[in-house]
Design an enzyme around this catalytic site. Structure first.
Site: not given
Ligand code: DX5
Ligand code: ZN
Length: 212
Positions: A32, A172
């Site tokens: 990310d 996601d």
């Molecule tokens: C959120 C990110 C995700 C996040 C997912 O903006 O793009 O990839 O890290 O984390 P969880 O699974 O905790 O929602």
């Molecule tokens: Zn993400």
């Protein structure tokens, strides 16, 4: 379904988390990148990301939460990622950005926020390799899965089938052992805090795999 693990929100620092993901049977490391403009927070600079993932072994699935994604592609291509995904809301130059990603032999993904009409994706669905449906507002890990994402997945599956298209579908945000059961038709599920806030990453990944 494949599992891509995001190290954004974890019990450990990013370097340690990446090392622990490498020890599991996760299919991808989900990278990310946030610019503090497209989303409120900024995380790593490009040199930091290049250093952090310099010796990665698993395929990388990069998720750009940035305005003007095209300016990041050349540098990120050095990591030889499998996918670079950017947001349909982040630029007017969508076709140019897809072409820039593909120029380096990288698969191109297009992501969409929870409140953007899925039909915004339509003009690009025949030229992308992946669509990433956000099941939370992008910007932070550990948020609750938005149930409206299930209907969005079904709509996109229908569009893909009716138009004989071949892109992969990824989701996601808020994916855990409960919510994964609602989206079993996905090609790739991203999971962050559910895996990385635990003491055994592999156990959590097994839990997800057993429920698909
Ligand atoms: C959120 C990110 C995700 C996040 C997912 O903006 O793009 O990839 O890290 O984390 P969880 O699974 O905790 O929602
Ligand atoms: Zn993400």
């Amino acid at each position: 379904m494949k599992i891509s693990v995001s190290y954004l929100s974890s019990k450990y620092d990013a370097k340690t988390t990446i090392g622990l993901i490498e020890e599991t049977n996760a299919d991808y490391i989900h990278v990310d990148l946030m610019d503090g403009g497209f989303v409120p927070h900024k995380n790593f600079t490009i040199p930091e990301v290049l250093e952090l993932l310099e010796h990665h072994k698993k395929p990388l699935d990069i998720h750009l939460m940035v305005f003007d994604p095209i300016i990041y592609i050349e540098d990120l291509s050095k990591l030889k990622p499998e996918y670079i995904t950017f947001h349909v809301e982040a630029t007017k130059d969508i076709v140019k950005t897809i072409e820039e990603i593909k120029k380096y032999g990288i698969k191109a993904g297009l992501s969409i926020k929870p409140n953007t009409d899925l039909y915004e994706l339509m003009p690009y669905l025949s030229i992308v390799d992946l669509v990433l449906i956000m099941s939370v507002e992008p910007g932070a890990g550990g948020q609750e899965f938005l149930e409206s994402s299930v209907a969005r997945l079904h709509e996109l599956l229908k569009i893909r089938e009716e138009n004989h298209l071949a892109f992969q579908i990824e989701m996601d945000g808020g994916i855990n052992s409960k919510t994964i059961q609602l989206v079993s038709e996905l090609d790739i599920a991203v999971s962050g805090s559910f895996v990385c806030k635990s003491t055994s990453f592999q156990e959590k990944i097994d839990e997800l795999r057993n429920l698909m």
